[in-house]
Design an enzyme around this catalytic site. Structure first.
Site, PDB file in Angstrom:
ATOM      1  N   CYS A  34      -7.306 -12.708  -3.128  1.00 40.37           N
ATOM      2  CA  CYS A  34      -6.249 -13.708  -2.896  1.00 40.37           C
ATOM      3  C   CYS A  34      -5.508 -13.449  -1.594  1.00 40.37           C
ATOM      4  O   CYS A  34      -4.725 -14.285  -1.153  1.00 40.37           O
ATOM      5  CB  CYS A  34      -5.261 -13.728  -4.058  1.00 40.37           C
ATOM      6  SG  CYS A  34      -4.316 -12.209  -4.216  1.00 40.37           S
ATOM      7  N   ASP A  36      -3.222 -11.195  -1.092  1.00 40.97           N
ATOM      8  CA  ASP A  36      -1.870 -10.685  -1.302  1.00 40.97           C
ATOM      9  C   ASP A  36      -1.830  -9.173  -1.109  1.00 40.97           C
ATOM     10  O   ASP A  36      -2.825  -8.481  -1.331  1.00 40.97           O
ATOM     11  CB  ASP A  36      -1.382 -11.036  -2.714  1.00 40.97           C
ATOM     12  CG  ASP A  36      -1.153 -12.529  -2.863  1.00 40.97           C
ATOM     13  OD1 ASP A  36      -1.064 -13.210  -1.830  1.00 40.97           O
ATOM     14  OD2 ASP A  36      -1.057 -13.002  -4.001  1.00 40.97           O
ATOM     15  N   CYS A 107      -2.540  -9.643 -10.516  1.00 39.95           N
ATOM     16  CA  CYS A 107      -1.241  -9.474  -9.847  1.00 39.95           C
ATOM     17  C   CYS A 107      -0.574  -8.181 -10.341  1.00 39.95           C
ATOM     18  O   CYS A 107       0.023  -7.440  -9.557  1.00 39.95           O
ATOM     19  CB  CYS A 107      -0.329 -10.662 -10.127  1.00 39.95           C
ATOM     20  SG  CYS A 107      -1.107 -12.265  -9.843  1.00 39.95           S
TER      21      CYS A 107
HETATM   22 FE1  FES Z   1      -3.010 -12.481  -5.948  1.00 36.46          FE
HETATM   23 FE2  FES Z   1      -0.867 -12.802  -7.500  1.00 36.46          FE
HETATM   24  S1  FES Z   1      -2.301 -14.331  -6.880  1.00 36.46           S
HETATM   25  S2  FES Z   1      -1.462 -11.042  -6.421  1.00 36.46           S
END
Ligand code: FES
Length: 149
Positions: A34, A36, A107
């Protein structure tokens, strides 16, 4: 409280947000899936001859669920020894928020990865987001016929 409500509440007032300049340990984890990232800083103190986590802070370049879990996790690990904190899974670190949606489980694993990286220096691979990619979601459903003109 439903997970969504608990996450909303945690995001409204995230605890322990920000860099800690006097930290004893810092760890980072990133999800290639993602994109992140999350960084965690940890400060220790001695209590009765044991080294325990005095405080932890975080910064997140990521989704709201990761922020909510990191807020919760940095509270949960206070007073724990590094070994006790290392034994906590993403599921345990996010437990006060209630069960996470399947696509949000990574996450919590991002937070777990940053914590483990801070305490051990080991880079923890973050599992895939378990969510359909854009390409997947554009695939036609069974029985559906797409025609181009
Ligand atoms: Fe990737 Fe939350 S969507 S850490």
């Amino acid at each position: 409280m439903k997970s969504v409500d608990a996450i909303d509440e945690a995001i409204r007032d995230p605890k322990n947000l920000g860099e800690m300049t006097e930290a004893d340990a810092v760890g980072t984890a990133g999800s290639a899936d993602c994109g992140d990232m999350l960084r965690m800083w940890i400060k220790f103190r001695e209590v009765g001859g044991r080294r325990v986590i005095d405080k932890a802070t975080f910064q997140s370049f990521g989704c709201q669920t990761a922020i909510a879990v990191a807020s919760m996790a940095t509270e949960l690990i206070k007073g724990k020894t590094p070994q006790e904190a290392l034994s906590m899974s993403g599921e345990e670190l996010s437990a006060p928020l209630g069960p996470l949606a399947p696509m949000k489980i990574h996450c919590a694993q991002l937070v777990e990865g940053a914590l483990k990286n801070a305490l051990t220096g080991v880079v923890v691979p973050i599992p895939a987001a378990n969510a359909p990619s854009l390409a997947d979601s554009l695939q036609p459903k069974a029985g559906l016929k797409i025609t181009f003109r």
